[in-house]
Scaffold this active site. Structure first.
Site, PDB file in Angstrom:
ATOM      1  N   GLY A   1     -26.933  47.796  36.866  1.00  0.00           N
ATOM      2  CA  GLY A   1     -28.383  47.940  36.953  1.00  0.00           C
ATOM      3  C   GLY A   1     -28.882  49.307  37.357  1.00  0.00           C
ATOM      4  O   GLY A   1     -30.081  49.488  37.572  1.00  0.00           O
TER       5      GLY A   1
ATOM      6  N   GLU B   1     -20.469  47.290  38.011  1.00  0.00           N
ATOM      7  CA  GLU B   1     -20.360  47.091  36.562  1.00  0.00           C
ATOM      8  C   GLU B   1     -21.582  47.660  35.831  1.00  0.00           C
ATOM      9  O   GLU B   1     -22.366  46.910  35.267  1.00  0.00           O
ATOM     10  CB  GLU B   1     -20.178  45.600  36.244  1.00  0.00           C
ATOM     11  CG  GLU B   1     -21.180  44.721  36.970  1.00  0.00           C
ATOM     12  CD  GLU B   1     -20.944  43.230  36.827  1.00  0.00           C
ATOM     13  OE1 GLU B   1     -19.828  42.808  36.488  1.00  0.00           O
ATOM     14  OE2 GLU B   1     -21.909  42.479  37.070  1.00  0.00           O
TER      15      GLU B   1
ATOM     16  N   ARG C   1     -25.960  50.233  31.155  1.00  0.00           N
ATOM     17  CA  ARG C   1     -26.965  51.200  30.719  1.00  0.00           C
ATOM     18  C   ARG C   1     -26.671  52.620  31.194  1.00  0.00           C
ATOM     19  O   ARG C   1     -26.783  53.573  30.426  1.00  0.00           O
ATOM     20  CB  ARG C   1     -28.334  50.764  31.270  1.00  0.00           C
ATOM     21  CG  ARG C   1     -29.505  51.602  30.800  1.00  0.00           C
ATOM     22  CD  ARG C   1     -30.760  51.293  31.614  1.00  0.00           C
ATOM     23  NE  ARG C   1     -30.985  49.883  31.778  1.00  0.00           N
ATOM     24  CZ  ARG C   1     -31.628  49.111  30.896  1.00  0.00           C
ATOM     25  NH1 ARG C   1     -32.149  49.632  29.817  1.00  0.00           N
ATOM     26  NH2 ARG C   1     -31.753  47.810  31.112  1.00  0.00           N
TER      27      ARG C   1
ATOM     28  N   ARG D   1     -36.218  47.352  21.849  1.00  0.00           N
ATOM     29  CA  ARG D   1     -36.702  47.447  23.230  1.00  0.00           C
ATOM     30  C   ARG D   1     -38.192  47.749  23.384  1.00  0.00           C
ATOM     31  O   ARG D   1     -38.844  47.141  24.231  1.00  0.00           O
ATOM     32  CB  ARG D   1     -35.833  48.424  24.038  1.00  0.00           C
ATOM     33  CG  ARG D   1     -34.365  47.953  24.120  1.00  0.00           C
ATOM     34  CD  ARG D   1     -33.532  48.781  25.082  1.00  0.00           C
ATOM     35  NE  ARG D   1     -33.970  48.613  26.448  1.00  0.00           N
ATOM     36  CZ  ARG D   1     -34.709  49.475  27.121  1.00  0.00           C
ATOM     37  NH1 ARG D   1     -35.073  50.608  26.567  1.00  0.00           N
ATOM     38  NH2 ARG D   1     -35.072  49.218  28.353  1.00  0.00           N
TER      39      ARG D   1
ATOM     40  N   TYR E   1     -39.781  44.865  25.459  1.00  0.00           N
ATOM     41  CA  TYR E   1     -40.212  45.112  26.837  1.00  0.00           C
ATOM     42  C   TYR E   1     -41.079  46.359  27.012  1.00  0.00           C
ATOM     43  O   TYR E   1     -41.000  47.016  28.044  1.00  0.00           O
ATOM     44  CB  TYR E   1     -39.076  45.259  27.854  1.00  0.00           C
ATOM     45  CG  TYR E   1     -37.687  44.840  27.567  1.00  0.00           C
ATOM     46  CD1 TYR E   1     -37.283  43.541  27.901  1.00  0.00           C
ATOM     47  CD2 TYR E   1     -36.743  45.723  27.045  1.00  0.00           C
ATOM     48  CE1 TYR E   1     -35.971  43.168  27.715  1.00  0.00           C
ATOM     49  CE2 TYR E   1     -35.428  45.337  26.853  1.00  0.00           C
ATOM     50  CZ  TYR E   1     -35.049  44.058  27.193  1.00  0.00           C
ATOM     51  OH  TYR E   1     -33.755  43.676  27.030  1.00  0.00           O
TER      52      TYR E   1
ATOM     53  N   CYS F   1     -41.729  44.495   8.904  1.00  0.00           N
ATOM     54  CA  CYS F   1     -43.001  43.817   8.636  1.00  0.00           C
ATOM     55  C   CYS F   1     -43.516  43.123   9.890  1.00  0.00           C
ATOM     56  O   CYS F   1     -43.551  41.893   9.971  1.00  0.00           O
ATOM     57  CB  CYS F   1     -42.828  42.824   7.517  1.00  0.00           C
ATOM     58  SG  CYS F   1     -42.401  43.639   6.006  1.00  0.00           S
TER      59      CYS F   1
HETATM   60  C1  LIG Z   1     -26.529  43.298  32.143  1.00  0.00           C
HETATM   61  C2  LIG Z   1     -25.628  43.172  33.287  1.00  0.00           C
HETATM   62  C3  LIG Z   1     -24.974  44.299  33.792  1.00  0.00           C
HETATM   63  C4  LIG Z   1     -25.248  45.688  33.304  1.00  0.00           C
HETATM   64  O1  LIG Z   1     -26.540  46.056  33.586  1.00  0.00           O
HETATM   65  P1  LIG Z   1     -27.045  47.544  33.338  1.00  0.00           P
HETATM   66  O2  LIG Z   1     -28.471  47.508  33.686  1.00  0.00           O
HETATM   67  O3  LIG Z   1     -26.828  47.815  31.879  1.00  0.00           O
HETATM   68  O4  LIG Z   1     -26.229  48.431  34.184  1.00  0.00           O
HETATM   69  C5  LIG Z   1     -24.068  44.106  34.814  1.00  0.00           C
HETATM   70  N1  LIG Z   1     -23.814  42.872  35.302  1.00  0.00           N
HETATM   71  C6  LIG Z   1     -24.419  41.771  34.834  1.00  0.00           C
HETATM   72  C7  LIG Z   1     -24.078  40.456  35.401  1.00  0.00           C
HETATM   73  C8  LIG Z   1     -25.356  41.881  33.822  1.00  0.00           C
HETATM   74  O5  LIG Z   1     -25.978  40.787  33.388  1.00  0.00           O
END
Ligand SMILES: *Cc1c(COP(=O)(O)O)cnc(C)c1O
Length: 445
Positions: free
Chosen positions: A249, A290, A293, A330, A334, A361
């Site tokens: 995230g 993890e 993005r 995107r 959003y 379209c």
């Molecule tokens: C989508 C997601 C991520 C990656 O999120 P980013 O915003 O791309 O870094 C990591 N862990 C989980 C559980 C996710 O759903």
């Protein structure tokens, strides 16, 4: 205002160049729309997370959340860089394994992993499962038992902290489709039940509190809440939390005004919070992150050819490109914002404000509202930056548009990593029932 990410620069010919490759040449060679990924920048992002943890002297694992951009070549890079891989479907597992990514560095997320997907993952020997709910817990116990295996698991917990770009909210709310709620007591009950599953080995916990997060307080709060929970699990059952996955995230810079932190800053905050709030636990868990993005987002640029230009007098000018919501959903999904530049006339001063429209379209198929550009004409090349995450991976064949090619660029070399879909690809899964088959004209029996 367009700004240059990673190895992007404007070369002597006034063209946008990425990874040492002139984008006008890439357009000639591969056609448009084209996804261009800056390989060195991807690797640099991966390394910055790893190096930040090494400096902290904590046991850690960095994973790449492959849903942001999953292709075989990308899995090769994650493997070469020694990362783990977070997958959310059989398809992502398959992609990774086909690329030679080791099963023992793959782990499986998802709120509704099907029995078939769980079996596939068990058979392939992936490292662990992030169990999302009670049903999955019991299903995985059952399937592991049937196969005479023990599956490693961590539980996904929703800590009641939700982060968005510029703020976080501490909700008491358990209203999420993901995970075991912390505040409702579900998480604790999940642990109790997991500890009673003789074919599951409970190693720890996972939290993911949002995406495109800029501030760090939400991570600190999550870690502090979770540390109390780990303590409770230890006191009740003597359970030692071996792994704590704090999710992804981390924010990136889509627009000039965006101010995300550097990877090292996020890591430093997480490490500090772990040390502080977990010092009384019997031992510190291994800390996993993890990001998706923040590894690939800024490394990606989409190159389009400008087609028609429509001026609505006194209102706005629409510049239509040869892609749109089919390669970047995107903005429509959003209201995501992007920056654009004319790749073939990158030095020219902006003189008008236009809106970049896609060719689908849908009135809502707009890629960028109100962007300042030099006078745009048919045949110009338009580049939109920061399209590496959740663009290719969310691409569709709406309007039977063919999905673009993807190239990796580095050191002046471009390598095709995904071929552009062909017209034949579009119908390759179509079947015509015999009763609808076109009758041969003039045939008499
Ligand atoms: C989508 C997601 C991520 C990656 O999120 P980013 O915003 O791309 O870094 C990591 N862990 C989980 C559980 C996710 O759903």
């Amino acid at each position: 205002m367009y700004f240059l990410h990673g190895s992007s620069r404007i070369n002597e010919r006034g063209h946008l160049e990425i990874g040492g490759c002139d984008t006008t040449e890439l357009a000639k060679q591969y056609g448009t729309p084209l996804y261009i990924m800056d390989e060195a920048y991807i690797r640099q992002k991966m390394r910055s997370y790893v190096q930040a943890f090494q400096k902290e002297r904590l046991a850690f694992r960095v994973a790449y959340a492959s849903k942001a951009f999953s292709t075989m070549a990308m899995c090769r890079i994650a493997d070469e860089e020694g990362l783990m891989l977070d997958v959310v479907s059989e398809g992502e597992i398959y992609t990774a394994l086909e690329a030679g990514f080791p099963a023992e560095r793959i782990y499986f997320h998802g709120n509704n992993k099907t029995p078939q997907e769980l079996e596939f993952a068990l058979d392939k020997g992936i490292y662990l499962f992030v169990v999302d709910n009670f049903d999955e817990l019991h299903l995985l116990q059952h399937l592991s038992k049937e196969k005479g295996k023990t599956a490693r698991v961590i539980l996904r917990v929703t800590p009641g902290v939700e982060a968005h770009t510029h703020e976080y909210i501490q909700t008491g709310k358990e209203d999420s489709k993901f995970g075991f709620g912390l505040e409702s007591g579900q998480a604790l009950e999940g642990v109790r039940q997991a500890l009673n599953c003789d074919h599951l080995e409970l190693l720890g916990f996972h939290c993911h509190i949002g995406s495109q997060i800029f501030e760090t307080e939400a991570f600190e709060l999550t870690i502090s809440k979770m540390s109390k929970f780990f303590q409770t699990c230890y006191e009740r059952w003597g359970m030692i939390t071996r792994i704590f996955n704090t999710g992804g995230g981390f924010g990136i810079r889509y627009e000039q005004g965006d101010t995300p932190k550097e990877p090292a800053e996020y890591v430093a905050v997480i490490a500090q919070a772990v040390r502080e709030s977990m010092k009384d636990l019997p031992c510190l868990p291994e800390i996993w992150i993890e990001p998706g993005r923040s590894i690939v987002g800024e490394a990606g640029t989409t190159l389009y050819t400008v087609g028609t230009v429509k001026d609505v007098p006194n209102i706005r000018k629409y510049v239509a490109v040869d892609g749109g919501m089919t390669d970047n959903i995107r903005p429509a999904l959003y209201q995501a914002k992007y920056e654009a530049i004319l790749a073939n006339r990158a030095n020219e001063a902006s003189s008008e404000v236009v809106t970049i429209a896609g060719k689908a379209c849908e009135e809502g198929d707009i890629l960028v509202w109100d962007v300042a550009l030099p006078p745009v004409k048919q045949g110009d090349l338009l580049a939109i930056s920061c399209t590496g995450a959740y663009n290719y991976s969310m691409a569709s064949n709406y309007n039977r548009v063919r999905r673009p090619a993807v190239v990796f660029v580095q050191n002046g070399q471009a390598d095709l990593v995904v071929e552009r879909e062909s017209l034949a690809d579009l119908v390759s899964h179509d079947r015509i029932p015999a009763r609808l088959a076109k009758k041969k004209v003039g045939l008499t029996i």
